[in-house]
Design a protein around this motif. Structure first.
Motif, PDB file in Angstrom:
ATOM      1  N   SER A  13       0.829  -1.206   0.000  1.00 36.56           N
ATOM      2  CA  SER A  13       0.000   0.000   0.000  1.00 36.56           C
ATOM      3  C   SER A  13       0.862   1.255   0.000  1.00 36.56           C
ATOM      4  O   SER A  13       2.090   1.199   0.181  1.00 36.56           O
ATOM      5  CB  SER A  13      -0.932   0.011   1.215  1.00 36.56           C
ATOM      6  N   ARG A  60      -3.536  -4.713   8.384  1.00 34.73           N
ATOM      7  CA  ARG A  60      -4.822  -4.345   7.787  1.00 34.73           C
ATOM      8  C   ARG A  60      -4.643  -3.505   6.522  1.00 34.73           C
ATOM      9  O   ARG A  60      -5.405  -3.647   5.566  1.00 34.73           O
ATOM     10  CB  ARG A  60      -5.673  -3.582   8.805  1.00 34.73           C
ATOM     11  N   LEU A  61      -3.664  -2.623   6.525  1.00 36.45           N
ATOM     12  CA  LEU A  61      -3.456  -1.735   5.380  1.00 36.45           C
ATOM     13  C   LEU A  61      -2.475  -2.300   4.356  1.00 36.45           C
ATOM     14  O   LEU A  61      -2.277  -1.690   3.306  1.00 36.45           O
ATOM     15  CB  LEU A  61      -2.931  -0.378   5.869  1.00 36.45           C
ATOM     16  N   THR A 171      -8.139  12.923   7.467  1.00 37.82           N
ATOM     17  CA  THR A 171      -8.218  11.934   8.551  1.00 37.82           C
ATOM     18  C   THR A 171      -9.098  12.447   9.680  1.00 37.82           C
ATOM     19  O   THR A 171      -9.900  11.695  10.263  1.00 37.82           O
ATOM     20  CB  THR A 171      -6.811  11.611   9.073  1.00 37.82           C
ATOM     21  N   ALA A 234      -7.433   2.111  10.487  1.00 40.57           N
ATOM     22  CA  ALA A 234      -7.356   1.607   9.114  1.00 40.57           C
ATOM     23  C   ALA A 234      -8.522   2.126   8.292  1.00 40.57           C
ATOM     24  O   ALA A 234      -8.355   2.551   7.131  1.00 40.57           O
ATOM     25  CB  ALA A 234      -7.330   0.075   9.115  1.00 40.57           C
ATOM     26  N   GLY A 235      -9.705   2.108   8.876  1.00 41.92           N
ATOM     27  CA  GLY A 235     -10.873   2.634   8.181  1.00 41.92           C
ATOM     28  C   GLY A 235     -10.771   4.121   7.905  1.00 41.92           C
ATOM     29  O   GLY A 235     -11.101   4.601   6.811  1.00 41.92           O
ATOM     30  N   ALA A 238      -8.113   4.777   5.167  1.00 44.23           N
ATOM     31  CA  ALA A 238      -8.610   4.395   3.842  1.00 44.23           C
ATOM     32  C   ALA A 238      -9.601   5.428   3.319  1.00 44.23           C
ATOM     33  O   ALA A 238      -9.573   5.792   2.132  1.00 44.23           O
ATOM     34  CB  ALA A 238      -9.254   3.011   3.918  1.00 44.23           C
ATOM     35  N   LEU A 241      -7.721   8.551   2.299  1.00 42.61           N
ATOM     36  CA  LEU A 241      -6.974   8.370   1.068  1.00 42.61           C
ATOM     37  C   LEU A 241      -7.863   8.529  -0.160  1.00 42.61           C
ATOM     38  O   LEU A 241      -7.412   8.998  -1.209  1.00 42.61           O
ATOM     39  CB  LEU A 241      -6.316   6.983   1.058  1.00 42.61           C
ATOM     40  N   GLU A 242      -9.141   8.189  -0.017  1.00 40.63           N
ATOM     41  CA  GLU A 242     -10.068   8.346  -1.137  1.00 40.63           C
ATOM     42  C   GLU A 242     -10.271   9.809  -1.500  1.00 40.63           C
ATOM     43  O   GLU A 242     -10.428  10.151  -2.669  1.00 40.63           O
ATOM     44  CB  GLU A 242     -11.410   7.708  -0.788  1.00 40.63           C
TER      45      GLU A 242
END
Length: 255
Positions: A13, A60-61, A171, A234-235, A238, A241-242
């Protein structure tokens, strides 16, 4: 014990996780710097719980994790070596006898043997990624004590930044979707050139997306809490990052 450990070195990642205060090891030659075993286990010596969070988060990532294994009381790997707090003579009203009178050679030895290998490993990983044009988001993970100098801290987690707010803001927004969380905006600490090293040097000077994270220690002392917060972060990462994808050709920030 080596000063630095790398977990999931082949992680695919964009995330690179670093943990400046993951360990509380002491070199045998230094004993305990004159502090008790109980003080060695306290937050003054390390970021309690963050190593477990980071390992699970890296899994997780599918991210690479680079962590420092020695106590920040030997030398703080998130302080410029010239800063007074780099080798603290006192931490939260606790004297550190082994740090009170040090020669220039003793200070230089700690920097050479612990500080430099850790940061050289981070720099080498970032150089490797830059060479192949691989985007990177650097995340510096920390934990904080729920009460500091008698003052209770209400935040469960804090998002930290300095000049560049891009990924930190994304974040922060992701974490604040959970109404049950009290999320600190540059709380309980903020990032600054005089008090921080990792983000200013490795992220800002390279123009990388980044953020610093502080999780309250009473929430991650045990493995169950560490797993819970790894999943939560992690959620959030993610989701961030979107909305804030990394640049392939980042522009370093001016000092």
């Amino acid at each position: 014990m080596p000063p630095v450990t790398v977990h999931n070195a082949e992680g695919a990642s964009a995330f690179l996780i670093v943990a400046d205060h993951a360990g509380n090891a002491f070199p045998r030659s230094m004993g305990r710097l004159g502090i008790s075993e109980a003080d060695r286990a306290r937050h003054i010596a390390w970021d309690i719980g963050i190593a477990g969070v980071c390992r699970t988060l890296a899994e997780r990532l599918d991210a690479t994790l680079i962590q420092q294994n020695y106590s920040r009381l030997i030398i703080d790997c998130n302080r410029p070596p010239a800063a007074p707090s780099s080798i603290p003579p006192e931490s939260e009203a606790t004297l550190i006898p082994g740090n009170l009178v040090l020669s220039d050679e003793e200070r230089a030895a700690r920097e050479r043997e612990l500080f430099q290998p850790y940061h050289a490993r981070i720099a080498a990983e970032l150089d490797r990624r830059a060479k192949v044009g691989r985007p990177t988001v650097l995340v510096a993970m920390h934990s904080f004590t729920p009460v500091y100098l008698g003052v209770a801290r209400p935040w469960q987690v804090g998002v930290l930044y300095n000049r560049d707010t891009r990924f930190a803001s994304a974040t922060l927004a992701a974490l604040r979707q959970d109404s049950g969380l009290t999320v600190g905006d540059n709380e309980p600490y903020s990032v600054d050139d005089t008090t921080d090293y990792t983000i200013p040097v490795h992220a800002e000077q390279r123009g990388l997306l980044h953020t610093g994270i502080e999780i309250r220690q009473d929430l991650i002392t045990e493995p169950a809490g560490q797993a819970e917060w790894a999943a939560r972060m992690a959620g959030a990462f993610a989701m961030a990052l979107e909305t804030c994808p990394p640049d392939r050709s980042p522009v370093p920030l001016a000092g």
